[in-house]
Design a protein around this motif. Structure first.
Motif, PDB file in Angstrom:
ATOM      1  N   PRO A   1      -1.496  15.807  -0.959  1.00 53.16           N
ATOM      2  CA  PRO A   1      -0.064  15.749  -1.282  1.00 53.16           C
ATOM      3  C   PRO A   1       0.705  14.959  -0.233  1.00 53.16           C
ATOM      4  CG  PRO A   1      -0.712  17.944  -0.565  1.00 53.16           C
ATOM      5  CD  PRO A   1      -1.965  17.149  -0.682  1.00 53.16           C
ATOM      6  N   TYR A   2       1.613  14.139  -0.662  1.00 53.00           N
ATOM      7  CA  TYR A   2       2.469  13.411   0.269  1.00 53.00           C
ATOM      8  C   TYR A   2       3.726  12.992  -0.468  1.00 53.00           C
ATOM      9  CZ  TYR A   2       1.826   8.792  -1.807  1.00 53.00           C
ATOM     10  OH  TYR A   2       1.863   7.705  -2.640  1.00 53.00           O
ATOM     11  N   GLU A   3       4.737  12.672   0.311  1.00 59.20           N
ATOM     12  CA  GLU A   3       5.999  12.244  -0.261  1.00 59.20           C
ATOM     13  C   GLU A   3       6.095  10.732  -0.180  1.00 59.20           C
ATOM     14  OE1 GLU A   3       8.580  15.805   0.571  1.00 59.20           O
ATOM     15  OE2 GLU A   3       7.137  15.432  -1.028  1.00 59.20           O
ATOM     16  N   ASP A   4       5.960  10.077  -1.292  1.00 57.11           N
ATOM     17  CA  ASP A   4       6.153   8.630  -1.310  1.00 57.11           C
ATOM     18  C   ASP A   4       7.633   8.377  -1.537  1.00 57.11           C
ATOM     19  OD1 ASP A   4       5.553   5.924  -1.413  1.00 57.11           O
ATOM     20  OD2 ASP A   4       5.362   5.951  -3.593  1.00 57.11           O
ATOM     21  N   CYS A   5       8.118   7.237  -1.047  1.00 56.86           N
ATOM     22  CA  CYS A   5       9.536   6.955  -1.255  1.00 56.86           C
ATOM     23  C   CYS A   5       9.847   6.911  -2.747  1.00 56.86           C
ATOM     24  CB  CYS A   5       9.954   5.678  -0.544  1.00 56.86           C
ATOM     25  SG  CYS A   5       9.041   4.240  -1.067  1.00 56.86           S
TER      26      CYS A   5
ATOM     27  N   LEU B   1       0.839  -1.201   0.000  1.00 52.45           N
ATOM     28  CA  LEU B   1       0.000   0.000   0.000  1.00 52.45           C
ATOM     29  C   LEU B   1       0.873   1.250   0.000  1.00 52.45           C
ATOM     30  CD1 LEU B   1      -3.061   0.919   0.419  1.00 52.45           C
ATOM     31  CD2 LEU B   1      -2.431   1.226   2.811  1.00 52.45           C
ATOM     32  N   SER B   2       0.771   2.038  -1.077  1.00 54.17           N
ATOM     33  CA  SER B   2       1.497   3.317  -1.089  1.00 54.17           C
ATOM     34  C   SER B   2       0.521   4.338  -0.506  1.00 54.17           C
ATOM     35  CB  SER B   2       1.900   3.649  -2.524  1.00 54.17           C
ATOM     36  OG  SER B   2       0.749   3.772  -3.329  1.00 54.17           O
ATOM     37  N   GLY B   3       0.558   5.572  -0.930  1.00 55.89           N
ATOM     38  CA  GLY B   3      -0.468   6.498  -0.464  1.00 55.89           C
ATOM     39  C   GLY B   3      -1.230   7.012  -1.664  1.00 55.89           C
TER      40      GLY B   3
HETATM   41 MG    MG Z   1       2.694   5.377  -5.915  1.00 58.93          MG
END
Ligand code: MG
Ligand code: ATP
Length: 402
Positions: free
Chosen positions: A340-344, A184-186
């Motif tokens: 908005p978010y920072e995924d790796c 699960l990413s965001g």
């Molecule tokens: Mg993604």
């Protein structure tokens, strides 16, 4: 409301010769879990053939139907009107039902599970058909291709009349189709993939790769909100968070940029496979869709799959982004996913990722450092959380990890 009950049909459950009693029990449990949350005054019951919900006047039928349409294991939903078994009551209720419908041709279909009932099916059909014809203008009987069929079922306790069925989600009740570890990413895709697998009857655990301090802890709040929304489909939700920073930094130190994403995915799958084995979960799942981005070509999937022998479920594989977004909006994850978010992945995204990576090249880069140690460390440091009723995540102590 004319309707007194909903009859829920099991579909696949009844044809596959599976452990039916167990499945019906699970199905009724998941229906009651939804009812408890949204309609505390209602309860589902079942027998070997169907599940039933007795309706209450104040309930909005369309809202209830749309909640039920998402529950895996229900094939069809039929609102029925309960009636006394005498002809006058049957006629009165048949007219009430049919006057709500728009049709120009119809027929009456009678079943008599209570064979001792003194009036024949033919006689009932003839009487009710006659009453409908006499009271609704401009309609006729068509026994071969009617636009509307009035179904009448005479049981020993009462008679039930219906003229509409609604499709359910099909599939198996929650958890009955086995388990999978969902990456699960965001983003938008993986929650939709989760929903589709829930609908098939899969039970999911969730695994997220975080790269602090490059990714912020706000991601966890976002994941909690996504999981809270998805908790409509599964009773107990566990999220496992992998510290991924060290591995990512090593990948970027030892790999030429175009291969970074492929190597990152290979490391993710290695970790996911080890963890799934530990938890006795026999499959992995992702929100990948073929061709959506560089890392989701078939060549790329081949290079990534090569690190594991576990099946990887990709329910979105043939869906395009617009379709996926439509489902995300329907299930209520879209607005959370677009925060908005920072995924790796976004942080380390190379400018020109390789679209047709070769496994040989991957192995060449991976021979440059001892990544196994970092994988072991990452698995060791996985933190597990359980979603609470209020939508927050509770960190589980190591020994309580499940
Ligand atoms: Mg993604
Ligand atoms: P999504 O919308 O689900 O983030 P995406 O279109 O952004 O998908 P990618 O970033 O290429 O696609 O990711 C493909 C899949 O890999 C995701 O659907 C998810 O299953 C998995 N994945 C990606 N990043 C992570 C992460 N940080 N943690 C766990 N799984 C991830």
């Amino acid at each position: 409301m004319i309707y007194s009950h909903l009859i829920l049909h099991f579909g696949e459950l009844s044809t596959k010769g599976l452990n039916k009693g167990y499945f019906i029990g699970e199905l009724v449990r998941s229906i009651n879990r939804m009812l408890k949350k949204k309609y505390p005054s209602l309860r589902a019951t079942s027998d070997h053939a169907h599940a039933y919900i007795a309706l209450k006047e104040e309930i909005s039928l369309s809202a209830l139907l749309s909640s039920l349409e998402d529950i895996p294991g229900i094939q069809r939903i039929t609102p029925v009107c309960q009636s006394e078994r005498d002809l006058d009551s049957l006629k009165k209720n048949a007219l009430l039902l049919m006057k709500e419908e728009k049709f120009s041709t119809f027929k009456v279909h009678v079943r008599r599970p209570d064979h001792t009932f003194p009036i024949s099916g033919y006689e009932i059909a003839r009487t009710l058909g006659g009453a409908v014809l006499a009271n609704i203008p401009s309609i006729s009987v068509d026994v071969n291709h009617p636009e509307c069929t009035l179904e009448v079922e005479i049981r020993s306790d009462a008679a039930y009349l219906s003229c509409h069925s609604y499709p359910g989600a099909g599939g198996y009740p929650s958890g009955c189709a086995g388990r999978s570890l969902m990456l699960l990413s965001g983003g938008i895709d993986s929650p939709v993939a989760s929903y589709l697998l829930f609908r098939r009857g899969l039970r999911l655990d969730f695994l997220h790769f975080a790269a602090p301090p490059y990714t912020s802890s706000a991601v966890i709040d976002k994941l909690a909100d996504l999981l809270h929304t998805l908790s409509a489909y599964q009773e107990k939700i566990l999220l496992h968070v992998v510290p991924f920073t060290n591995l990512q930094l090593s990948i970027y130190e030892h790999t030429d940029e175009p291969y970074c994403i492929t190597l990152m995915r290979r490391m993710m799958l290695r970790i996911a496979s080890i963890y799934a084995e530990e938890k006795h979960i026999p499959s992995l799942a992702t929100g990948e869709s073929v061709g959506q981005v560089a890392s989701q070509t078939v060549e790329s999937m081949r290079a990534i799959n090569a690190v594991t022998s576990m099946p990887i479920l990709r329910p979105l594989v043939a869906m395009d982004k617009l379709e996926i977004m439509k489902v995300a909006k329907k299930i209520g994850t879209y607005d959370i996913s677009i925060r908005p978010y920072e995924d790796c992945c976004t942080i380390f995204k190379p400018k020109k990722p390789k679209t047709k990576p070769k496994e040989k090249e991957c192995l060449f880069y991976e021979s440059r450092w001892d990544y196994n140690l970092q994988i072991e460390e990452a698995v060791e440091q996985i933190k597990s959380y359980q979603l609470q009723e209020d939508g927050t995540l509770l960190l589980l102590e190591k020994e309580n990890k499940q």
